[in-house]
Design a protein around this motif. Structure first.
Motif, short mmCIF file in Angstrom:
data_model
loop_
_atom_site.label_atom_id
_atom_site.label_comp_id
_atom_site.label_asym_id
_atom_site.label_seq_id
_atom_site.Cartn_x
_atom_site.Cartn_y
_atom_site.Cartn_z
N CYS A 20 21.02 93.17 -65.85
CA CYS A 20 20.49 91.90 -64.91
C CYS A 20 20.89 90.23 -65.08
CB CYS A 20 19.77 92.18 -63.82
SG CYS A 20 19.82 93.85 -63.04
N ALA A 21 20.22 90.60 -66.32
CA ALA A 21 19.79 89.06 -67.48
C ALA A 21 20.78 88.41 -67.39
CB ALA A 21 19.34 89.08 -68.09
N ILE A 22 21.71 89.35 -67.56
CA ILE A 22 23.43 88.44 -67.41
C ILE A 22 23.52 87.65 -66.95
CG2 ILE A 22 25.48 88.98 -68.33
CD1 ILE A 22 24.58 91.04 -70.51
N MET A 23 24.06 88.94 -65.30
CA MET A 23 23.97 88.50 -64.26
C MET A 23 23.11 87.09 -63.82
SD MET A 23 24.66 91.93 -61.53
CE MET A 23 23.14 92.59 -61.97
N GLN A 24 21.74 87.25 -63.40
CA GLN A 24 21.26 86.09 -63.62
C GLN A 24 21.14 84.33 -63.90
OE1 GLN A 24 17.56 85.55 -61.68
NE2 GLN A 24 17.41 84.09 -62.99
N ASN A 25 21.62 84.89 -65.44
CA ASN A 25 22.52 83.68 -66.57
C ASN A 25 23.72 83.25 -66.24
OD1 ASN A 25 19.93 83.10 -68.30
ND2 ASN A 25 19.83 85.35 -68.13
N VAL A 26 24.30 83.80 -65.40
CA VAL A 26 25.75 84.05 -65.15
C VAL A 26 25.27 83.06 -63.45
CG1 VAL A 26 27.92 84.25 -64.58
CG2 VAL A 26 27.19 85.68 -66.31
N VAL A 27 24.95 83.54 -62.98
CA VAL A 27 24.73 82.48 -61.61
C VAL A 27 24.03 81.15 -62.35
CG1 VAL A 27 23.13 82.41 -59.53
CG2 VAL A 27 24.41 84.65 -60.68
#
Length: 125
Positions: A20-27
């Motif tokens: 989830c953190a990776i997705m958040q940071n990608v956005v």
């Protein structure tokens, strides 16, 4: 459904939380690269990541049935951490002058403990 041990929950939470953190940071990072401001990007990331995070945590971390009540509790716990996220982002980006590519991962790490505790409150009984 069989509950996980505390160590099993923590390990599973960490793996799903990292995804989830990776997705958040990608956005956040992709949006900043396109010229968007970090505040609306954080709201967009919340809208994308929160439902997926709830689904994965309920199913795998806490081995609990899905419910709207628990989702709303989970989302409110995540939303309650937003002021902390914004303070860290504003301090690092607007105050110190760091780029979002550096500030977003730092803010994500700060929220790990908050989100872990709020997810337990929301889903695990």
């Amino acid at each position: 459904m069989t509950r996980r041990s505390h160590i099993g929950r923590t390990a599973c939470y960490t793996v799903i939380g990292a995804a989830c953190a990776i997705m958040q940071n990608v956005v956040m990072i992709a949006g900043a690269a396109l010229g968007a401001h970090y505040m609306p990007l954080a709201v967009l990331a919340f809208a994308i990541v929160t439902p997926l995070g709830y689904l994965l945590h309920a199913r795998y971390t806490f081995v609990a049935p899905l419910s709207w009540r628990d989702f709303m509790r989970f989302a409110s716990g995540i939303a309650a951490g937003f002021p902390l996220y914004f303070i860290v982002m504003a301090t690092l980006c607007s105050g110190v002058g760091l780029p979002v590519v550096v500030a977003a991962p730092v803010a994500t790490i700060v929220l790990y403990v908050w989100n872990y505790l709020s997810a337990h409150w929301a889903i695990y009984r």
